[in-house]
Each structure stands twice: as C-alpha cells, then as structure tokens.
Write an enzyme that holds these catalytic residues in place. Structure first.
Site, PDB file in Angstrom:
ATOM      1  N   THR A 172       6.733   3.215   8.136  1.00 57.51           N
ATOM      2  CA  THR A 172       6.938   1.777   8.172  1.00 57.51           C
ATOM      3  C   THR A 172       7.400   1.306   9.553  1.00 57.51           C
ATOM      4  OG1 THR A 172       7.549   1.907   5.872  1.00 57.51           O
ATOM      5  CG2 THR A 172       8.398   0.014   7.060  1.00 57.51           C
ATOM      6  N   ARG A 200       1.634   0.756  -6.880  1.00 55.71           N
ATOM      7  CA  ARG A 200       3.044   0.909  -6.496  1.00 55.71           C
ATOM      8  C   ARG A 200       3.371   0.045  -5.270  1.00 55.71           C
ATOM      9  NH1 ARG A 200       5.805   2.623  -1.531  1.00 55.71           N
ATOM     10  NH2 ARG A 200       7.839   3.387  -2.171  1.00 55.71           N
ATOM     11  N   VAL A 201       4.447  -0.697  -5.359  1.00 57.29           N
ATOM     12  CA  VAL A 201       4.933  -1.490  -4.232  1.00 57.29           C
ATOM     13  C   VAL A 201       6.352  -1.034  -3.905  1.00 57.29           C
ATOM     14  CG1 VAL A 201       5.626  -3.823  -3.518  1.00 57.29           C
ATOM     15  CG2 VAL A 201       3.445  -3.472  -4.693  1.00 57.29           C
ATOM     16  N   GLY A 202       6.649  -0.872  -2.627  1.00 53.45           N
ATOM     17  CA  GLY A 202       7.969  -0.427  -2.182  1.00 53.45           C
ATOM     18  C   GLY A 202       8.847  -1.587  -1.732  1.00 53.45           C
ATOM     19  N   GLY A 224      12.317   3.862   4.837  1.00 56.69           N
ATOM     20  CA  GLY A 224      12.787   5.056   4.133  1.00 56.69           C
ATOM     21  C   GLY A 224      12.178   5.137   2.756  1.00 56.69           C
TER      22      GLY A 224
END
Lengths: 304, 304
Positions: A172, A200-202, A224
């Site tokens: 990222t 999936r979303v972070g 992270g």
C-alpha cells in the site's frame, strides 16, 4: 505562515535487509524521492495539503514497485481491483473508492468522489461508472500487468490462500501533508491482497481505518494487515488519542502502532502529521518504505 | 452474574407524530417488541450478546416496515442491495458485508464473515459467492419487492436524486446487547438509500462508523445520514470518548450525537450499551424507532 511538511509511505512488512540488493534499495529510494518532490513542489507553490497528497500518491501509483495503481496485485480471478481514500483536515470532507478496475489513478477518483459525488464511499462497477462520467483517466489491463505480479498470483493460488502483499516486500502507498496555510490532509491507495477472493476490502478505502485527517489533531495514512487496522479503527484512533487523551502526535502514533495494534495482533505502520508540521512514522514490522520532507530541510527516505 | 440488557433501533429520521396514524404506530411498536423478545429469549437462556443482536436484527430484517432485509429499498437500477455489520466486544472480531443481493438475512452473512472468512469486509458479487459457499439462506427478488418501495424509487427517480430513506420515515435497523457473562456486541443492517447509484456504500457495514463493540467501553449501532456518520467515525467516537476522555456511556453517546454530529451537519441517532448494562439512545432527528429491555424489567418502545 506555517512551514509545509510532507510524509509518504510505500507499505510496511517483512522488508529484510538480508533480502535486498543495493540496486533494488536504490530504485525504491529513488521512487520515494520522486513522489516527495512532486508533492513538495505543490506545497512550495502554496497549494493545499489535499492537492499535495493526491499528487504524491499518484506518483507512487504510477510506479510499478508499489502495490497500488500500475503495480496493483492480482485478485484470485486475475483482475487488478484497487481501493483508495482521501480526507481533507480543513473541511472533514472525504472520499473513498473500493474494488475499482481500470482506473489509472484511484486516488484521483477518491478525490473526485470527495468533491463531486455527494457520497463518501463508492464500490465496484458503480464507482467505475462514476469515474467515466467524471472523465477520469482509464488504463487497459496490460497497463497493470507485470510478470512479477502474475507469478505472485500463481504462487499464492498454488498455496491456496490470499496473502498480504507485504510478505512480498511491497505494499500500500500513502501520503500526509501540512500546507503553508496550516491545513492537513491524508491519502491512501492499494491493490489489496494477492489472490484476494469474495470481494474482500481492507482498511485503505475506509475513513477512520486506513485514512483520517482533521486540522485539530492529525492526518494519518496506514499500511499493514488491513483486517486488524479495521478492527482497531487505527487512523481515527491516533486522532482520538490526541484530542481526548491529550497525547502529542508522536505519542499517539506510537501508542496506536506499538501498543494497541500489537495487542490486537496487527502488523504494520502509519505515517502522520499535525497542523504544526510534526511528523511521526511508526511501524511494528521489519520495515516500512517511507520518506518525509520539511520546508527548508533535505528530504529523507528510509526502509528499515 | 451481570444482568442482561438489549436495545434495538429501526432507524432515525423525520418521523413526525402529525404524519402517523395510530394503526401505523402500533404496527411499528409491535414489530420492535417482537425483535426485542427474540433477542431477550436468547439472553435469558444465557446465550452471548453476539447471538442476541444477530437474532434481534434478523427479526427486523424479516419485517417489511424497516429498510433492511425484506424491507430494503431499491437502487437506481431497481435492485435491493444490502449492507450489514456485526462486532463482538469480547474478542473485537468483526464482520461486514456491502452491496449484497438476494441474501435473506444480511446480518447472518456478516456474522458468518466474522466467524469464517478471515476477513472483515466483503463486497458485491464476491460476498454473495462466499454466502453461497457457506450455505446462507437466499431469497428471490419477489421476496424483497413491495409496491410501496417501488413507488418510492419511481418518485426519487422523477426527482432525479438519491434520497435518504429516513425522509420516508423508515430506516436502517440495529441492536446492541450486554449478556449475562458481561460481554457486549453490536449489529447494524440496512438497504441504504432509495435510488442509490454508483455503488454508494454508507456507514452501516463499516466497523467504527456504523457499528463498534468493545467490552472495555461500549457497543454501538448508528442510524442516520451515513456520509456524516462515516466522516465522524461515530461508533468508535463514542468508545474513544469513554476510554480516553473518561465519559460515561450516556455522556459519550449524547456528546457524539448532539455535539459532534450536529456540528458536522449529520442527522440521526444511535443506540449503545456498556458492559454494566447501561443504555443510551440519543438522536438529533425528529424521531427514532427504538426499544430496550433490561433483565427483570418491562420492555419499552418509543418513536418520538
């Protein structure tokens, strides 16, 4: 007139000196310096922190070394699906985008969502439709393709699970800035997990988790293990530790990463500035690609 | 042994007594009471707060009066796209789902994401794929269809913009509970905005914004103008006001809604409990469908 400050990151993770070559190190440092210069030029010209963080993140998105924009990893189905968000500390306006494909600079789409959508978070094909109506620059699948990323996907598929890209020593990207008018802003952009499934979303597109900015406290961009950063609401946590607990930027950022995230089991780091131009760049992983520059000082970049 | 507590909401907004009939009022009160009873039966049997909030929210999702599950509003394209999230205050584990279609009880999918996905947030078709692999109950488009909602969509389309469902006096649902073991949990579920476009996602599926739970502080479920609740990171804000500022549950919940959301321009409310069984249900809108019950006391429901 306050002095400007800019900090950037290119992801945190198990970046080990023993696995680095001098050449790779230099290439990453160069990429970080160029992103810093792009943002600094705008801050020097009196532009806003919001414009500067967008510009710095665009440079990182355009660089294949980092997991965002051009360098985004592949999903399980072989797509590049990207997430980004941006927040203005002066107005508390915010924009985020999740699971968007084919947009060259997701951070500029996030800013466009902030400015023009009336919403905070747009996801998936609907976000792409909005981007097209707004005239955002698109890029074909070939633009995002690299042999290296594709091999990562094959390896992850063979192991049968999604993996955090930072285990591959990339990640990222993000930027935080304080401008000459005393306003701050934060921006984050990512390609998420190699081999990710199920939509999936972070934390990166989520205000409060991966990104937060408020002139009264701080501007924060995280990197992270996204699930832990979401459960810890880390970016807003730094702000609350300052506003409600009276911590300095340095204390709050350190506490959020070295106490709270560590207790939760989360691996990663963050970059933060306040409206006085202080900078903090804590991480609890082996390394974090990072750089910072203050008005009148030399830019610095570090990895370990 | 601590006494159990359960609170629920069926949305906040411009619910005006002058526009209500006695019959409509009674029907809503009855629906809220039934959801309370479903959750209370589990708490009484010694089940966890997590199980109780899921159960109470399922009942509200199954009721056509509220904008969640069966009663979900229509998107611009005529679909029912739902968001939900749940968090366990004992473990800080969390699950959320955004933009999912055809799942009868999105809150149970959120819980399944918490338990079995290894992730916190799944979106869109990928979330539906995960739901199918996990055997979640599906429902056809007819299940979600109602003349009333469809007319709302036509009217919103004619006006040419997305509208908050609460302007129609219905809304998001949620539950918070403290169980007999002293653990707390929170759950939220919604159909979002009538006529919503571009894959807009609000605060309901987002941990920290619409939902948060931590045994040390509080369990919170929000309802209102989602964009403002996201920018204010409201659910986690209540927790931080307690943990870092030393406020009581009542003070923190009140401050978050009546000071901070009002200053930002946000319209809505929240329900919250702490691990001692205290309850707070503040809102800054004309009304909020809400109910609560404490062990050994009569259940109460209110609208204005």
């Amino acid at each position: 007139m306050p002095k400007y400050t800019l900090a950037i990151h290119g992801g945190a993770g198990t970046i080990l000196r023993s696995e680095m070559t001098a050449e790779k190190e230099k290439a990453h440092q160069q990429a970080l310096l160029e992103a810093l210069r792009a943002g600094e030029a705008l801050l020097e010209a009196g532009e806003s922190a919001l414009v500067a963080v967008e510009s710095a993140v665009r440079r990182l998105e355009d660089c294949e070394y980092f997991n965002a924009g051009k360098g985004a990893v592949f999903t399980h189905e072989g797509y590049n699906e990207m997430d980004a968000s941006i927040m203005c500390g002066k107005t508390l306006a915010a924009g985020g985008v999740a699971m968007v494909r084919g947009i060259k600079n997701p951070i500029s789409l996030a800013r466009c969502i902030l400015e023009a959508s009336g919403h905070v978070l747009l996801c998936g094909p609907g976000a792409l439709q909005f981007a097209r109506e707004q005239g955002l620059e698109e890029a074909p699948p070939e633009y995002f393709f690299s042999e290296f990323r594709y091999r990562q996907l094959q390896e992850a598929r063979a192991r049968g699970k999604a993996q955090l890209d930072h285990s591959q020593k990339y990640g990222t990207v993000g930027a935080v800035a304080c401008d000459r008018h005393g306003h701050i802003a934060a921006a984050t952009s990512t390609g998420g997990l190699t081999n990710k499934q199920y939509g999936r979303v972070g934390d990166s597109p989520l205000i409060g988790a991966g990104t937060y900015a408020n002139d009264l406290t701080c501007a924060v961009s995280c990197t992270g293990y996204g699930e832990y950063f979401m459960r810890g609401v880390v970016a807003y946590d730094v702000s609350c530790l300052m506003e409600y607990k009276g911590m300095s930027l340095e204390e709050a950022a350190h506490h959020a990463i070295h106490q709270r995230q560590l207790a939760l089991g989360g691996d990663g780091g963050l970059i933060a500035v306040d409206a006085k131009g202080n900078v903090a760049l804590p991480f609890n992983s082996a390394g974090m690609y990072r750089g910072w520059v203050r008005e009148g000082e030399e830019a610095e970049v570090e990895i370990y």
